[in-house]
Design a protein around this motif. Structure first.
Motif, PDB file in Angstrom:
ATOM      1  N   VAL A 186       0.967  -1.221   0.104  1.00 29.50           N
ATOM      2  CA  VAL A 186      -0.094   0.048   0.005  1.00 29.50           C
ATOM      3  C   VAL A 186       0.884   1.173   0.165  1.00 29.50           C
ATOM      4  O   VAL A 186       0.675   2.217  -0.699  1.00 29.50           O
ATOM      5  N   ALA A 187       1.749   1.182   0.786  1.00 28.94           N
ATOM      6  CA  ALA A 187       2.823   2.440   0.797  1.00 28.94           C
ATOM      7  C   ALA A 187       3.549   2.726  -0.450  1.00 28.94           C
ATOM      8  O   ALA A 187       3.527   3.735  -0.882  1.00 28.94           O
ATOM      9  N   ALA A 188       4.028   1.841  -1.042  1.00 27.57           N
ATOM     10  CA  ALA A 188       4.657   1.866  -2.300  1.00 27.57           C
ATOM     11  C   ALA A 188       3.710   2.313  -3.393  1.00 27.57           C
ATOM     12  O   ALA A 188       4.029   3.121  -4.111  1.00 27.57           O
ATOM     13  N   ILE A 189       2.559   1.646  -3.506  1.00 28.61           N
ATOM     14  CA  ILE A 189       1.574   2.273  -4.302  1.00 28.61           C
ATOM     15  C   ILE A 189       1.013   3.722  -4.112  1.00 28.61           C
ATOM     16  O   ILE A 189       1.004   4.476  -5.161  1.00 28.61           O
ATOM     17  N   THR A 190       0.870   3.816  -2.809  1.00 25.19           N
ATOM     18  CA  THR A 190       0.480   5.212  -2.607  1.00 25.19           C
ATOM     19  C   THR A 190       1.663   6.345  -2.866  1.00 25.19           C
ATOM     20  O   THR A 190       1.268   7.554  -3.589  1.00 25.19           O
ATOM     21  N   LEU A 191       2.836   5.812  -2.744  1.00 32.11           N
ATOM     22  CA  LEU A 191       3.830   6.953  -3.164  1.00 32.11           C
ATOM     23  C   LEU A 191       3.814   7.204  -4.570  1.00 32.11           C
ATOM     24  O   LEU A 191       4.083   8.195  -5.173  1.00 32.11           O
ATOM     25  N   GLN A 192       3.633   6.137  -5.187  1.00 30.63           N
ATOM     26  CA  GLN A 192       3.763   6.032  -6.904  1.00 30.63           C
ATOM     27  C   GLN A 192       2.674   6.751  -7.376  1.00 30.63           C
ATOM     28  O   GLN A 192       2.778   7.739  -7.858  1.00 30.63           O
ATOM     29  N   LEU A 193       1.569   6.693  -6.673  1.00 32.08           N
ATOM     30  CA  LEU A 193       0.313   7.662  -7.097  1.00 32.08           C
ATOM     31  C   LEU A 193       0.346   9.009  -6.606  1.00 32.08           C
ATOM     32  O   LEU A 193      -0.177   9.895  -7.373  1.00 32.08           O
ATOM     33  N   PHE A 194       1.174   9.227  -5.673  1.00 29.74           N
ATOM     34  CA  PHE A 194       1.535  10.640  -5.330  1.00 29.74           C
ATOM     35  C   PHE A 194       2.140  11.364  -6.407  1.00 29.74           C
ATOM     36  O   PHE A 194       1.674  12.647  -6.950  1.00 29.74           O
TER      37      PHE A 194
ATOM     38  N   ILE B 109      -5.454  10.880   2.025  1.00 32.53           N
ATOM     39  CA  ILE B 109      -6.478   9.800   2.623  1.00 32.53           C
ATOM     40  C   ILE B 109      -7.116   9.207   1.165  1.00 32.53           C
ATOM     41  O   ILE B 109      -7.109   7.807   1.342  1.00 32.53           O
ATOM     42  N   SER B 110      -7.372   9.778   0.313  1.00 27.93           N
ATOM     43  CA  SER B 110      -7.984   9.029  -0.891  1.00 27.93           C
ATOM     44  C   SER B 110      -7.144   8.106  -1.297  1.00 27.93           C
ATOM     45  O   SER B 110      -7.358   7.095  -1.948  1.00 27.93           O
ATOM     46  N   THR B 111      -5.802   8.670  -1.751  1.00 31.94           N
ATOM     47  CA  THR B 111      -4.848   7.884  -2.376  1.00 31.94           C
ATOM     48  C   THR B 111      -4.648   6.742  -1.440  1.00 31.94           C
ATOM     49  O   THR B 111      -4.290   5.549  -2.084  1.00 31.94           O
ATOM     50  N   ALA B 112      -4.455   6.922  -0.205  1.00 34.77           N
ATOM     51  CA  ALA B 112      -4.291   5.520   0.443  1.00 34.77           C
ATOM     52  C   ALA B 112      -5.454   4.666   0.561  1.00 34.77           C
ATOM     53  O   ALA B 112      -5.349   3.321   0.551  1.00 34.77           O
ATOM     54  N   GLY B 113      -6.510   4.966   0.403  1.00 37.55           N
ATOM     55  CA  GLY B 113      -7.980   4.262   0.186  1.00 37.55           C
ATOM     56  C   GLY B 113      -7.950   3.500  -1.094  1.00 37.55           C
ATOM     57  O   GLY B 113      -8.085   2.499  -1.204  1.00 37.55           O
ATOM     58  N   VAL B 114      -7.574   4.187  -2.289  1.00 36.83           N
ATOM     59  CA  VAL B 114      -7.240   3.665  -3.560  1.00 36.83           C
ATOM     60  C   VAL B 114      -6.450   2.714  -3.439  1.00 36.83           C
ATOM     61  O   VAL B 114      -6.551   1.349  -3.886  1.00 36.83           O
ATOM     62  N   ALA B 115      -5.253   2.749  -2.881  1.00 33.89           N
ATOM     63  CA  ALA B 115      -3.952   1.856  -2.753  1.00 33.89           C
ATOM     64  C   ALA B 115      -4.363   0.536  -1.809  1.00 33.89           C
ATOM     65  O   ALA B 115      -4.426  -0.257  -2.118  1.00 33.89           O
ATOM     66  N   GLY B 116      -5.130   0.936  -0.766  1.00 38.59           N
ATOM     67  CA  GLY B 116      -5.560  -0.022   0.095  1.00 38.59           C
ATOM     68  C   GLY B 116      -6.511  -1.033  -0.379  1.00 38.59           C
ATOM     69  O   GLY B 116      -6.390  -2.429  -0.309  1.00 38.59           O
ATOM     70  N   ALA B 117      -7.500  -0.329  -0.983  1.00 47.87           N
ATOM     71  CA  ALA B 117      -8.614  -1.264  -1.737  1.00 47.87           C
ATOM     72  C   ALA B 117      -8.064  -2.124  -2.878  1.00 47.87           C
ATOM     73  O   ALA B 117      -8.020  -3.226  -2.976  1.00 47.87           O
ATOM     74  N   GLY B 118      -7.197  -1.426  -3.576  1.00 45.68           N
ATOM     75  CA  GLY B 118      -6.161  -1.976  -4.693  1.00 45.68           C
ATOM     76  C   GLY B 118      -5.730  -3.343  -4.300  1.00 45.68           C
ATOM     77  O   GLY B 118      -5.645  -4.265  -4.935  1.00 45.68           O
ATOM     78  N   VAL B 119      -4.856  -3.120  -3.383  1.00 45.28           N
ATOM     79  CA  VAL B 119      -3.787  -4.300  -2.788  1.00 45.28           C
ATOM     80  C   VAL B 119      -4.805  -5.436  -2.022  1.00 45.28           C
ATOM     81  O   VAL B 119      -4.412  -6.511  -2.552  1.00 45.28           O
ATOM     82  N   ALA B 120      -5.708  -5.082  -1.409  1.00 42.22           N
ATOM     83  CA  ALA B 120      -6.496  -6.221  -0.840  1.00 42.22           C
ATOM     84  C   ALA B 120      -7.437  -6.951  -2.168  1.00 42.22           C
ATOM     85  O   ALA B 120      -7.201  -8.094  -2.139  1.00 42.22           O
TER      86      ALA B 120
ATOM     87  N   VAL C 184     -15.050   6.101  -2.202  1.00 41.34           N
ATOM     88  CA  VAL C 184     -13.819   6.993  -2.433  1.00 41.34           C
ATOM     89  C   VAL C 184     -13.789   8.141  -3.365  1.00 41.34           C
ATOM     90  O   VAL C 184     -13.397   9.227  -3.330  1.00 41.34           O
ATOM     91  N   VAL C 185     -14.338   7.774  -4.614  1.00 44.73           N
ATOM     92  CA  VAL C 185     -14.080   8.789  -5.675  1.00 44.73           C
ATOM     93  C   VAL C 185     -15.396   9.536  -5.418  1.00 44.73           C
ATOM     94  O   VAL C 185     -14.989  10.865  -5.580  1.00 44.73           O
ATOM     95  N   LEU C 186     -16.334   9.345  -4.875  1.00 44.11           N
ATOM     96  CA  LEU C 186     -17.532  10.220  -4.741  1.00 44.11           C
ATOM     97  C   LEU C 186     -17.052  11.279  -3.606  1.00 44.11           C
ATOM     98  O   LEU C 186     -17.198  12.376  -3.714  1.00 44.11           O
ATOM     99  N   ALA C 187     -16.609  10.789  -2.452  1.00 44.47           N
ATOM    100  CA  ALA C 187     -16.403  11.594  -1.294  1.00 44.47           C
ATOM    101  C   ALA C 187     -15.176  12.414  -1.747  1.00 44.47           C
ATOM    102  O   ALA C 187     -15.023  13.682  -1.293  1.00 44.47           O
ATOM    103  N   ALA C 188     -14.170  11.990  -2.445  1.00 42.11           N
ATOM    104  CA  ALA C 188     -13.017  12.827  -2.740  1.00 42.11           C
ATOM    105  C   ALA C 188     -13.415  13.943  -3.690  1.00 42.11           C
ATOM    106  O   ALA C 188     -12.731  15.040  -3.569  1.00 42.11           O
ATOM    107  N   THR C 189     -14.262  13.539  -4.598  1.00 35.93           N
ATOM    108  CA  THR C 189     -14.723  14.562  -5.390  1.00 35.93           C
ATOM    109  C   THR C 189     -15.434  15.784  -4.671  1.00 35.93           C
ATOM    110  O   THR C 189     -15.253  16.957  -4.991  1.00 35.93           O
ATOM    111  N   GLN C 190     -16.242  15.439  -3.846  1.00 34.71           N
ATOM    112  CA  GLN C 190     -17.114  16.615  -3.181  1.00 34.71           C
ATOM    113  C   GLN C 190     -16.162  17.260  -2.374  1.00 34.71           C
ATOM    114  O   GLN C 190     -16.278  18.362  -2.259  1.00 34.71           O
ATOM    115  N   ALA C 191     -15.187  16.355  -1.706  1.00 32.06           N
ATOM    116  CA  ALA C 191     -14.268  17.365  -0.811  1.00 32.06           C
ATOM    117  C   ALA C 191     -13.403  18.265  -1.644  1.00 32.06           C
ATOM    118  O   ALA C 191     -13.279  19.457  -1.254  1.00 32.06           O
ATOM    119  N   TRP C 192     -13.110  17.840  -2.947  1.00 32.15           N
ATOM    120  CA  TRP C 192     -12.413  18.590  -3.746  1.00 32.15           C
ATOM    121  C   TRP C 192     -13.037  19.868  -4.340  1.00 32.15           C
ATOM    122  O   TRP C 192     -12.558  20.804  -4.174  1.00 32.15           O
TER     123      TRP C 192
END
Lengths: 236, 225
Positions: free
Chosen positions: B99-107, B137-148, B174-182
């Motif tokens: 998750v950490a590796a994918i999160t950093l790549q996504l950043f 937080i969204s990036t960690a969520g995407v990576a977390g669900a993706g790895v699982a 995640v997409v919905l909440a991240a979009t609305q927060a942005w």
């Protein structure tokens, strides 16, 4: 003390039987060859000992632990080399071995020493694994095991791809590991390769074994064949 | 667990640094997605600006899928997944490391995509704290669900097509909440200023569930698949 004890071990892949009632004892420090034709069940037996293949029925104890229930504690003490080397192509040989060593909590410098012992010096160690030959990749995988210093070595056709010189080198390494108290189980379809190294040969066929119990084979402590080097050279 | 996570993350990032798959393939792909969104909405600039947060997070999800697939492909390539299982590494550590590796790549990918959004969609960045917190937080969520879900599909022959199918519904909140927060952070929302932080709270909850679920189940997932 028994390093491996299997009784009436049965395992399936779906509905296909892989192990069909295996009885097997392996003494700590012993070198045992699993010999049999392709598809006999040698790989399945190695994977069951390593806890990668859960048993459907029967009993299994490995290094005094249950290979599935105590998997994490047990696996730190086991080194398994399968048909494939399990290496990361984009990392160098040294980085691959160093990763294995760090995971196992090996002492600093263990990776460099292991590569050196497998005849892979600094130049080859620095090369990406993808650029190495099949034999060199096999030696890197063996170095990764050596760096971990496992108590139980599970090797599936470890001589595959190695030339005569490195076959002998591998045999010497396994004998040295056995002398230090490690148990070695070598699966091979070649009649002479593993037998030359092992103190006992277990025949595997149709998912079951003959000669698996200690009393069925030579007594523990039987001297190894003295013609090891000659035999290895012959099969190479 | 943390020691194992660090080892796995360092290994995955080193492989990425050598292979440059994210940089050479995923980044251009994500930028192409943004560009195509731009073409689709080109006739209505105001609509494009309004939709920019959603399009950004869709592009992140599209970029996250190959990153997740790559993360598991490197384990499957030479039978390394068996080695990983036999290593005795804490499965939770493997999960968090990946998750950490994918999160950093996504950043890195997101930083480039933000540039794309500003240039192509004429978005103006604002609301720094909410924007940054949501991104992390969204990036960690995407990576977390993706790895699982990546672990779930790794042993399957149809994993390349199954992973997006499994992951898309899970990432929808995640997409919905991240979009609305942005949208709130960028001043595009008509809700009260605190609305964005409420969406952020929802985001934290979903990401927390994905990460906790992954930590608890990853061992079973890699043993059973």
């Amino acid at each position: 003390m028994l390093a491996v004890r299997f009784r009436r071990a049965v395992a399936f892949a779906g509905r296909y039987p892989l192990l069909a009632g295996v009885d097997l004892d392996i003494q700590a420090g012993e070198i045992v060859a699993l010999r049999g034709p392709n598809g006999a069940g040698k790989t399945s037996l190695l994977r069951a000992i390593g806890g990668l293949l859960p048993l459907s029925s029967g009993e299994a104890t490995v290094l005094g632990l249950d290979p599935v229930a105590d998997a994490r504690a047990l696996r730190r003490r086991i080194g398994l080399l399968g048909h494939r080397n399990g290496l990361y192509d984009d990392l160098s040989a040294l980085e691959n071995v160093r990763f294995a060593a760090r995971v196992a909590g090996a002492r600093k410098g263990a990776a460099e020493v292991a590569l050196e012992r497998l005849g892979l010096g600094a130049r080859l160690g620095a090369m990406p694994v993808s650029r190495l030959s099949a034999g060199q990749r096999r030696r890197v995988a063996l170095a990764a095991l050596l760096a971990r210093e496992p108590e139980l070595w599970l090797l599936d056709e470890p001589h595959a791809g190695l030339d005569a010189t490195h076959r002998r080198l591998l045999d010497d390494l396994l004998l040295a590991a056995s002398d230090r108290g490690a148990t070695v189980v070598v699966a091979s379809h070649e009649a002479t390769t593993a037998a030359a190294l092992a103190g006992r040969t277990v025949e595997v066929a149709g998912g079951t074994v003959t000669g698996g119990l200690i009393e069925a084979g030579p007594p523990p402590g039987t001297p190894r064949p003295t013609a090891l080097v000659e035999a290895s050279a012959y099969v190479a | 667990m943390w020691h194992d996570a660090l080892l796995v993350a360092a290994k995955d990032l080193r492989i990425e640094r050598r292979s440059r798959v994210s940089l050479n393939q995923v980044v251009p792909y994500a930028l192409m997605v943004l560009l195509l969104f731009g073409f689709a909405f080109d006739q209505d600039r105001s609509l494009l600006a309004q939709a920019a947060p959603g399009l950004f997070w869709l592009a992140v999800v599209f970029a996250g899928l190959p990153a997740v697939q790559r993360s598991f492909a490197i384990e499957a390539a030479d039978g390394a997944s068996d080695n990983m299982r036999m290593s005795g590494l804490d499965p939770a550590g493997i999960f968090l490391g990946k998750v950490a590796a994918i999160t950093l790549q996504l950043f890195v990918i997101e930083a480039i995509l933000v540039g794309g959004v500003v240039v192509l969609f004429h978005s103006r960045l604002a609301g720094g704290a909410l924007l940054a917190a949501t991104t992390v937080i969204s990036t960690a969520g995407v990576a977390g669900a993706g790895v699982a879900y990546g672990a779930l599909s790794v042993g399957l022959r149809v994993r390349e097509t199954l992973l997006p199918l499994l992951l898309a519904p899970v990432l929808a909140p995640v997409v919905l909440a991240a979009t609305q927060a942005w949208r709130s952070a960028l001043g595009l929302s008509t809700t009260s200023p605190g609305g964005g932080w409420r969406w952020f709270g929802l985001l934290v909850a979903f990401t927390g569930v994905y990460l906790a679920g992954g930590v608890l189940t990853f061992g079973t997932l890699i043993e059973e698949t």
